[in-house]
Write a protein that holds these residues in place. Structure first.
Motif, short mmCIF file in Angstrom:
data_model
loop_
_atom_site.label_atom_id
_atom_site.label_comp_id
_atom_site.label_asym_id
_atom_site.label_seq_id
_atom_site.Cartn_x
_atom_site.Cartn_y
_atom_site.Cartn_z
N LEU A 40 -22.13 2.90 12.10
CA LEU A 40 -23.24 2.04 11.70
C LEU A 40 -24.26 1.93 12.82
O LEU A 40 -25.47 2.05 12.59
CB LEU A 40 -22.73 0.64 11.31
CG LEU A 40 -23.82 -0.34 10.87
CD1 LEU A 40 -24.53 0.17 9.61
CD2 LEU A 40 -23.22 -1.71 10.65
N ALA A 41 -23.81 1.73 14.04
CA ALA A 41 -24.71 1.60 15.18
C ALA A 41 -25.59 2.84 15.34
O ALA A 41 -26.77 2.73 15.71
CB ALA A 41 -23.92 1.34 16.46
N VAL A 50 -12.71 -3.93 10.11
CA VAL A 50 -13.67 -2.89 10.47
C VAL A 50 -13.15 -2.17 11.71
O VAL A 50 -12.81 -2.81 12.71
CB VAL A 50 -15.06 -3.51 10.76
CG1 VAL A 50 -16.04 -2.44 11.20
CG2 VAL A 50 -15.56 -4.25 9.54
N THR A 51 -13.11 -0.86 11.64
CA THR A 51 -12.60 -0.07 12.76
C THR A 51 -13.71 0.16 13.78
O THR A 51 -14.90 0.04 13.47
CB THR A 51 -12.08 1.30 12.27
OG1 THR A 51 -13.20 2.06 11.78
CG2 THR A 51 -11.03 1.15 11.19
N ASP A 52 -13.32 0.55 14.98
CA ASP A 52 -14.29 0.90 16.02
C ASP A 52 -15.16 2.06 15.55
O ASP A 52 -16.37 2.09 15.81
CB ASP A 52 -13.59 1.27 17.32
CG ASP A 52 -12.96 0.07 18.01
OD1 ASP A 52 -13.25 -1.08 17.61
OD2 ASP A 52 -12.17 0.29 18.95
#
Length: 112
Positions: free
Chosen positions: A13-14, A5-7
């Protein structure tokens, strides 16, 4: 864990997080009081009704001698506290309930 999962994916998502309330129900000393079975049945009826009304998004009874269950509620924490304070098992001293603010991601579901 196999998916990388990339930053950027984390940030995307956040950004979709929405507030919910988490109700944690714990068994209390009066769990086995006289009439407990009938009181617990009314608790169950109420919780399933709240789920049907959309007040509870996810309902998870727990098979434990300490934790009775958790519910992710769609209402603000102050409203969740009022709702759960009126629960038959809470009022009878059979359960205690802590309400915690939490965040969830729209579209998350339990596997079928």
């Amino acid at each position: 864990m196999t998916a990388y999962v990339t930053d950027e994916q984390i940030q995307q998502l956040a950004a979709t997080a929405r507030p919910f309330s988490l109700a944690e129900l714990r068994w209390a000393p009066a769990r086995h009081r006289e009439g407990a079975e009938a009181i617990e049945r009314e608790h169950q009826r109420r919780m399933v009704s709240l789920r049907a009304e959309g007040v509870i998004a996810i309902l998870c009874p727990v098979a434990s001698d300490s934790v009775a269950g958790i519910a992710i509620m769609t209402v603000p924490t102050d409203q969740a506290e009022e709702i759960m304070a009126a629960d038959p098992c809470v009022q009878a001293g059979m359960m205690t309930c802590d309400i915690l603010p939490c965040f969830g991601f729209p579209g998350d579901t339990l596997p079928g």
